[in-house]
Design a protein around this motif. Sequence first.
Motif, PDB file in Angstrom:
ATOM      1  N   ILE A  29      -9.851 -83.224 -12.766  1.00 49.07           N
ATOM      2  CA  ILE A  29      -9.878 -83.223 -14.222  1.00 49.07           C
ATOM      3  C   ILE A  29     -11.255 -83.671 -14.698  1.00 49.07           C
ATOM      4  O   ILE A  29     -11.970 -84.388 -13.998  1.00 49.07           O
ATOM      5  CB  ILE A  29      -8.773 -84.163 -14.766  1.00 49.07           C
ATOM      6  N   ASP A  30     -11.647 -83.236 -15.906  1.00 45.18           N
ATOM      7  CA  ASP A  30     -12.926 -83.693 -16.461  1.00 45.18           C
ATOM      8  C   ASP A  30     -12.737 -85.055 -17.113  1.00 45.18           C
ATOM      9  O   ASP A  30     -11.620 -85.467 -17.457  1.00 45.18           O
ATOM     10  CB  ASP A  30     -13.457 -82.684 -17.479  1.00 45.18           C
ATOM     11  N   TYR A  31     -13.848 -85.781 -17.285  1.00 43.09           N
ATOM     12  CA  TYR A  31     -13.773 -87.181 -17.712  1.00 43.09           C
ATOM     13  C   TYR A  31     -13.219 -87.319 -19.125  1.00 43.09           C
ATOM     14  O   TYR A  31     -12.439 -88.235 -19.414  1.00 43.09           O
ATOM     15  CB  TYR A  31     -15.160 -87.824 -17.619  1.00 43.09           C
ATOM     16  N   LYS A  32     -13.595 -86.421 -20.037  1.00 42.02           N
ATOM     17  CA  LYS A  32     -13.100 -86.520 -21.403  1.00 42.02           C
ATOM     18  C   LYS A  32     -11.585 -86.311 -21.452  1.00 42.02           C
ATOM     19  O   LYS A  32     -10.889 -86.964 -22.239  1.00 42.02           O
ATOM     20  CB  LYS A  32     -13.821 -85.506 -22.300  1.00 42.02           C
ATOM     21  N   SER A  33     -11.083 -85.418 -20.636  1.00 41.91           N
ATOM     22  CA  SER A  33      -9.633 -85.222 -20.581  1.00 41.91           C
ATOM     23  C   SER A  33      -8.944 -86.442 -19.982  1.00 41.91           C
ATOM     24  O   SER A  33      -7.856 -86.834 -20.417  1.00 41.91           O
ATOM     25  CB  SER A  33      -9.301 -83.974 -19.761  1.00 41.91           C
ATOM     26  N   LEU A  34      -9.574 -87.057 -18.983  1.00 43.89           N
ATOM     27  CA  LEU A  34      -8.993 -88.254 -18.387  1.00 43.89           C
ATOM     28  C   LEU A  34      -8.962 -89.410 -19.391  1.00 43.89           C
ATOM     29  O   LEU A  34      -7.997 -90.177 -19.430  1.00 43.89           O
ATOM     30  CB  LEU A  34      -9.790 -88.650 -17.144  1.00 43.89           C
ATOM     31  N   LEU A  35     -10.007 -89.520 -20.221  1.00 41.63           N
ATOM     32  CA  LEU A  35     -10.000 -90.532 -21.276  1.00 41.63           C
ATOM     33  C   LEU A  35      -8.876 -90.282 -22.274  1.00 41.63           C
ATOM     34  O   LEU A  35      -8.207 -91.215 -22.733  1.00 41.63           O
ATOM     35  CB  LEU A  35     -11.345 -90.545 -22.000  1.00 41.63           C
ATOM     36  N   ALA A  36      -8.670 -89.021 -22.632  1.00 47.53           N
ATOM     37  CA  ALA A  36      -7.606 -88.683 -23.571  1.00 47.53           C
ATOM     38  C   ALA A  36      -6.232 -89.014 -23.003  1.00 47.53           C
ATOM     39  O   ALA A  36      -5.318 -89.399 -23.739  1.00 47.53           O
ATOM     40  CB  ALA A  36      -7.685 -87.201 -23.939  1.00 47.53           C
ATOM     41  N   GLU A  92      -0.590 -87.893  -8.597  1.00 49.62           N
ATOM     42  CA  GLU A  92      -1.845 -87.994  -9.333  1.00 49.62           C
ATOM     43  C   GLU A  92      -2.964 -87.161  -8.706  1.00 49.62           C
ATOM     44  O   GLU A  92      -4.142 -87.428  -8.950  1.00 49.62           O
ATOM     45  CB  GLU A  92      -2.280 -89.452  -9.416  1.00 49.62           C
ATOM     46  N   SER A  93      -2.623 -86.168  -7.960  1.00 47.65           N
ATOM     47  CA  SER A  93      -3.668 -85.321  -7.374  1.00 47.65           C
ATOM     48  C   SER A  93      -4.481 -84.600  -8.441  1.00 47.65           C
ATOM     49  O   SER A  93      -5.634 -84.219  -8.202  1.00 47.65           O
ATOM     50  CB  SER A  93      -3.033 -84.300  -6.424  1.00 47.65           C
ATOM     51  N   TYR A  94      -3.903 -84.429  -9.629  1.00 47.79           N
ATOM     52  CA  TYR A  94      -4.620 -83.723 -10.687  1.00 47.79           C
ATOM     53  C   TYR A  94      -5.843 -84.509 -11.165  1.00 47.79           C
ATOM     54  O   TYR A  94      -6.773 -83.942 -11.729  1.00 47.79           O
ATOM     55  CB  TYR A  94      -3.687 -83.443 -11.874  1.00 47.79           C
ATOM     56  N   VAL A  95      -5.855 -85.818 -10.942  1.00 43.24           N
ATOM     57  CA  VAL A  95      -6.941 -86.653 -11.452  1.00 43.24           C
ATOM     58  C   VAL A  95      -8.284 -86.282 -10.838  1.00 43.24           C
ATOM     59  O   VAL A  95      -9.319 -86.313 -11.503  1.00 43.24           O
ATOM     60  CB  VAL A  95      -6.621 -88.152 -11.202  1.00 43.24           C
ATOM     61  N   PRO A 122      -5.704 -79.452 -14.601  1.00 48.02           N
ATOM     62  CA  PRO A 122      -6.099 -78.402 -13.641  1.00 48.02           C
ATOM     63  C   PRO A 122      -4.923 -77.567 -13.149  1.00 48.02           C
ATOM     64  O   PRO A 122      -4.662 -77.469 -11.940  1.00 48.02           O
ATOM     65  CB  PRO A 122      -6.732 -79.223 -12.501  1.00 48.02           C
ATOM     66  N   TYR A 123      -4.187 -77.003 -14.085  1.00 48.05           N
ATOM     67  CA  TYR A 123      -3.046 -76.154 -13.748  1.00 48.05           C
ATOM     68  C   TYR A 123      -3.233 -74.798 -14.416  1.00 48.05           C
ATOM     69  O   TYR A 123      -3.661 -74.711 -15.570  1.00 48.05           O
ATOM     70  CB  TYR A 123      -1.735 -76.768 -14.233  1.00 48.05           C
ATOM     71  N   ALA A 124      -2.884 -73.754 -13.689  1.00 47.57           N
ATOM     72  CA  ALA A 124      -2.877 -72.415 -14.295  1.00 47.57           C
ATOM     73  C   ALA A 124      -1.753 -72.297 -15.315  1.00 47.57           C
ATOM     74  O   ALA A 124      -1.877 -71.596 -16.321  1.00 47.57           O
ATOM     75  CB  ALA A 124      -2.747 -71.342 -13.223  1.00 47.57           C
ATOM     76  N   THR A 125      -0.650 -72.998 -15.047  1.00 43.70           N
ATOM     77  CA  THR A 125       0.488 -73.074 -15.960  1.00 43.70           C
ATOM     78  C   THR A 125       1.031 -74.487 -15.918  1.00 43.70           C
ATOM     79  O   THR A 125       1.196 -75.062 -14.829  1.00 43.70           O
ATOM     80  CB  THR A 125       1.598 -72.083 -15.564  1.00 43.70           C
ATOM     81  N   LEU A 126       1.300 -75.053 -17.084  1.00 41.03           N
ATOM     82  CA  LEU A 126       1.808 -76.421 -17.121  1.00 41.03           C
ATOM     83  C   LEU A 126       3.203 -76.496 -16.522  1.00 41.03           C
ATOM     84  O   LEU A 126       4.054 -75.644 -16.804  1.00 41.03           O
ATOM     85  CB  LEU A 126       1.859 -76.931 -18.565  1.00 41.03           C
ATOM     86  N   PRO A 127       3.468 -77.509 -15.687  1.00 40.85           N
ATOM     87  CA  PRO A 127       4.830 -77.685 -15.166  1.00 40.85           C
ATOM     88  C   PRO A 127       5.790 -78.076 -16.287  1.00 40.85           C
ATOM     89  O   PRO A 127       5.405 -78.736 -17.260  1.00 40.85           O
ATOM     90  CB  PRO A 127       4.669 -78.805 -14.141  1.00 40.85           C
ATOM     91  N   LYS A 128       7.045 -77.669 -16.169  1.00 44.33           N
ATOM     92  CA  LYS A 128       8.024 -77.967 -17.215  1.00 44.33           C
ATOM     93  C   LYS A 128       8.272 -79.467 -17.329  1.00 44.33           C
ATOM     94  O   LYS A 128       8.424 -80.005 -18.427  1.00 44.33           O
ATOM     95  CB  LYS A 128       9.331 -77.223 -16.937  1.00 44.33           C
TER      96      LYS A 128
END
Length: 571
Positions: free
Chosen positions: A148-155, A142-145, A128-134
């Motif tokens: 995030i959608d479940y399939k991405s979390l599984l990946a 872990e606020s991004y969790v 859930p970032y507009a631009t990935l952090p370097k």
Amino acid sequence: LKGVMVSSGLYETKESKTRRDKALGVLRGIVRDWAGDVGKCPSDPDSCARIELYGSCRLGVQCPSSDIDIVVIAKSSIGHAEFFGKLQERLRKSKDIKNLNALPNAFAPIMKLKVFDTHVDLSLASLPYATLPKKWNSLDNESYVQDIDYKSLLALGGVRNADLLLRLVPNADTFRLFLRALRHWARQRGIYSNALGYFGGITWAILAAYTCALYPNADLSMLITSFFRIMVKHPWPKPVQINQIEYRDLEFPVYDASRNSGVCPVITPAYPALNSTHNVSTGALKVMAKEFQRGKDIVSGLLTEENEANIREIWQELMLPSNFFKTHKHFLMVTAVAEEDNIQFAWAGLLESKLRFLPNWIEDSHDIKCRLWPLSYRLPNGYKTTTGNPEKRKGVGIAGTNGASSLAIQDAYFLGLSKYGVRVLDIGESISNFLDMMHYSGLPGRDKGAGIRVAHVKRRYLPPSSVLHPPEPDSEITQKRGPKPRLLAKNRPGMARGGVTMVKKEQEEAEKEQEPSLEAKNGLDDFPPLPTPTDTADSVTATGASLDADSRKRSSHDGRVDGWGAKRTRR
């Protein structure tokens, strides 16, 4: 032990590292070009998407034959539509990539491919970032969790669990050496494969970390001895977990022992906690339990002074490969067949994902032990299954309405059959149900003979030793062939079915004085002798059926091959 592992080729060589780096370079280049295109950031594609390794490469225990597990982390605007769309197109156009098999509808969407003969699993995690952090760490902030959608979390699970395991173990170097030894032992004993119903890579890593956490100051010998003692005594289905299960106010499913305990749960450490052994059945657990007991028996005297001089021999004995092809005399050979490499790769992948059901169905329906060997073997061109004279090569089951040509590519798995507890055994229904399940997959190539074959094969008619390297027959037992079998196969319109009848007949004298078991002769476990087929007697039927291209109708048992006995006598 490290010397034994080095001599076994378990450490990455200069050549394998060069090949792996070359494969990663090709994939990084393709992902960068794709990210710059779909993410509209050609000047800085890494801010749109980039690759992260997980699995053995992230844990630092890779060997020359290890696969490469990759998750592509991408910004929020790049999803699975772009992943299975333009990225797949670019991958297919690359001359360095072969056998690409995309599975967008899988529980965990993934693309499987080969780069320079190295197997690669490729998945996507949209963050859930507009631009990935370097600089991004899967466990920090872990606020991004929560977004995030479940399939991405599984990946991301492979990345997050590997990072957390390395944090939780007291000594990372000792953990890596222990895990490398454990993985090699499991492969040698035929109990390493999550897809085929045994413990997979993440499970072995958790068990290694669990042992290290219990004995933080132990050396390698103590860790291995303790591991086998723990596994032999562990009261399944009590779960094994290295940390406390974390519950959050989110909608993601988390392991709950009261609802889905499983046969032998081993819980992943990172949120969301999941059971890494959901594919393991009761039969597979029994197979692994025997191997744990064997390991415990071998290493029980490892720490005693009298064994210090023989420590290398103890390690070598522990790491000996299983005698699977010698322990069993009768096998089911399940083969994925196709004439084109890409189509065969897809069928082989489907077979690997579903094959674990077949031994469970057979054991649940019959008094028989059916062990699946978790390795596939590429059969030579023109090889056909046989139950009789190998020169005649009578096939048992044909894949597709037209059958496969002699140039078909064949990858075979083997299931060992043992301990018959009934006089008449017909496993045709279990095999037919399995093939029906494979039939509805919708994979291409069935009109050209692509599909799945199931056949009964005796040990003496296994593929050549150059393929399987089976042990030599016991020198104390002579085998005499019974009468030549007959193949009576009828192909009904729209469905090609072949059958094998394994006939077991006893003489009246044998009922009074039974022949000594194989266990008394050569130490093999749980395998009764097979008397010579003579007059009327008992029969054991294993129906080998094959997948038809167009028909979805079930057909009954059409063909039989009679006569399978082998007389054993003392020299």
